[in-house]
Design a protein around this motif. Structure first.
Motif, PDB file in Angstrom:
ATOM      1  N   ARG A  99      58.877  19.113  68.444  1.00  0.00           N
ATOM      2  CA  ARG A  99      57.509  18.665  68.415  1.00  0.00           C
ATOM      3  C   ARG A  99      56.609  19.658  68.524  1.00  0.00           C
ATOM      4  NH1 ARG A  99      53.569  14.618  67.613  1.00  0.00           N
ATOM      5  NH2 ARG A  99      52.195  14.535  69.446  1.00  0.00           N
ATOM      6  N   LEU A 100      55.787  19.960  67.390  1.00  0.00           N
ATOM      7  CA  LEU A 100      54.691  21.064  67.388  1.00  0.00           C
ATOM      8  C   LEU A 100      53.602  20.644  67.932  1.00  0.00           C
ATOM      9  CD1 LEU A 100      55.248  22.724  63.955  1.00  0.00           C
ATOM     10  CD2 LEU A 100      56.144  23.335  65.971  1.00  0.00           C
ATOM     11  N   GLY A 101      52.744  21.383  68.837  1.00  0.00           N
ATOM     12  CA  GLY A 101      51.361  21.046  69.180  1.00  0.00           C
ATOM     13  C   GLY A 101      51.215  19.875  70.132  1.00  0.00           C
ATOM     14  N   HIS A 102      50.516  20.172  71.030  1.00  0.00           N
ATOM     15  CA  HIS A 102      50.469  19.043  72.274  1.00  0.00           C
ATOM     16  C   HIS A 102      48.942  19.273  73.057  1.00  0.00           C
ATOM     17  CE1 HIS A 102      51.321  16.041  75.234  1.00  0.00           C
ATOM     18  NE2 HIS A 102      51.051  16.807  76.158  1.00  0.00           N
ATOM     19  N   ARG A 103      48.265  18.511  72.830  1.00  0.00           N
ATOM     20  CA  ARG A 103      47.093  18.401  73.562  1.00  0.00           C
ATOM     21  C   ARG A 103      47.193  17.361  74.804  1.00  0.00           C
ATOM     22  NH1 ARG A 103      43.575  16.766  68.584  1.00  0.00           N
ATOM     23  NH2 ARG A 103      45.507  15.544  68.724  1.00  0.00           N
ATOM     24  N   PRO A 104      47.133  18.255  76.036  1.00  0.00           N
ATOM     25  CA  PRO A 104      47.309  17.366  77.461  1.00  0.00           C
ATOM     26  C   PRO A 104      46.472  16.264  77.452  1.00  0.00           C
ATOM     27  CG  PRO A 104      47.725  19.676  77.793  1.00  0.00           C
ATOM     28  CD  PRO A 104      47.187  19.717  76.279  1.00  0.00           C
ATOM     29  N   GLY A 105      46.984  15.148  77.967  1.00  0.00           N
ATOM     30  CA  GLY A 105      45.954  14.016  78.081  1.00  0.00           C
ATOM     31  C   GLY A 105      45.829  13.412  76.590  1.00  0.00           C
TER      32      GLY A 105
END
Lengths: 181, 181
Positions: B11-17
């Protein structure tokens, strides 16, 4: 899709903010994978707007409605009702029967969010599990629709699109769609 | 799955929340639909925990890793790389070739989040669109895996589960899984 009984997806439950993206993804998945219409809870106006915007740009026909009485929609449905749940019968065991039923009459696909009450299980003609494992209502809906339509939905043509993506080996190509001659 | 080259989802990219649920759903979908492992961005610890918890309860084997160098993973992958994107070639056109490639060597499936940079398109052996419509990375992954495994993933057996769901026409049945004799 064109020339066959309609498929409507109904999304149960929506917590504004928290469920915004999941509800939007349920609707966009329904559209992309061959359903004719999605019915969202009446507090999901933001998801409705996003799905309508995508339909305006990438084509339809596809309807997005809000409803405050989804249980009544399920109870009074004139056609077949399938409820997607990890507790249901295995999709590979019942998909042929469901496909046959859909050849004759409109299909309502129920996608839960929070806990689904027992009356929904009882109102469904089939409770269906895309695996009996916990994963994602979006994934379950996607696999179910792909199997229901036997892949035909991937060849669907879109009407009244402003733009379309041209499949490419590498990179991105998007073309404006001209007026019909 | 058992007895065939592995499938890893990255999985590319992750913005917490904001991305917590989508990333969790990507991981749970990978697990439920036959992948062996998911690699999440290193800020997605909460998703990792949820997916591990599900694996502890419902069985495996399934690995969940965090990584700060997913592009290196893609670049250095010894095997086949498939990048799922609405701009790619149509899944129905390339799935047979991909299935053949996976019979010989491990497969890496790249699932984007935010904008994916061009080097990912270039590093992929195949850029694949599950439709060329905007919908959901979870839906795209689900349909891709179901087609890759040709439905075999639905019959997968789970090891070391504490509980299992018994498929039912109506209602819910969950059973504890006893110790092996």
């Amino acid at each position: 899709m064109h020339d066959e009984p309609s498929v409507t997806v109904v999304r149960l439950g929506h917590r504004p903010g928290r469920d915004e993206r999941m509800t939007t993804h349920v609707g966009l998945t329904a559209r992309a994978l061959g359903a004719d219409r999605v019915v969202l809870p009446d507090n999901a106006g933001q998801s409705q707007e996003t799905i309508r915007d995508i339909t305006d740009r990438f084509g339809g026909p596809f309807e997005v409605e809000l409803s405050g009485s989804q249980k009544a929609l399920i109870r009074n449905w004139e056609g077949t009702v399938v409820h997607l749940t990890m507790y249901g019968e295995r999709v590979q065991d019942v998909e042929t029967e469901i496909r046959d039923a859909h050849a004759d009459e409109p299909l309502l696909v129920v996608v839960g969010a929070e806990k689904v009450s027992f009356d929904v299980y009882e109102a469904a003609d089939w409770n269906v599990g895309v695996t009996n494992q916990p994963h994602s209502e979006v994934a379950g809906l996607a696999v179910f629709l792909d199997r229901l339509f036997d892949g035909r939905e991937l060849d669907r043509e879109w009407e009244d699109a402003q733009q379309r993506v041209i499949p490419k080996e590498t990179g991105k190509q998007v073309e404006p769609v001209g007026e019909k001659e």
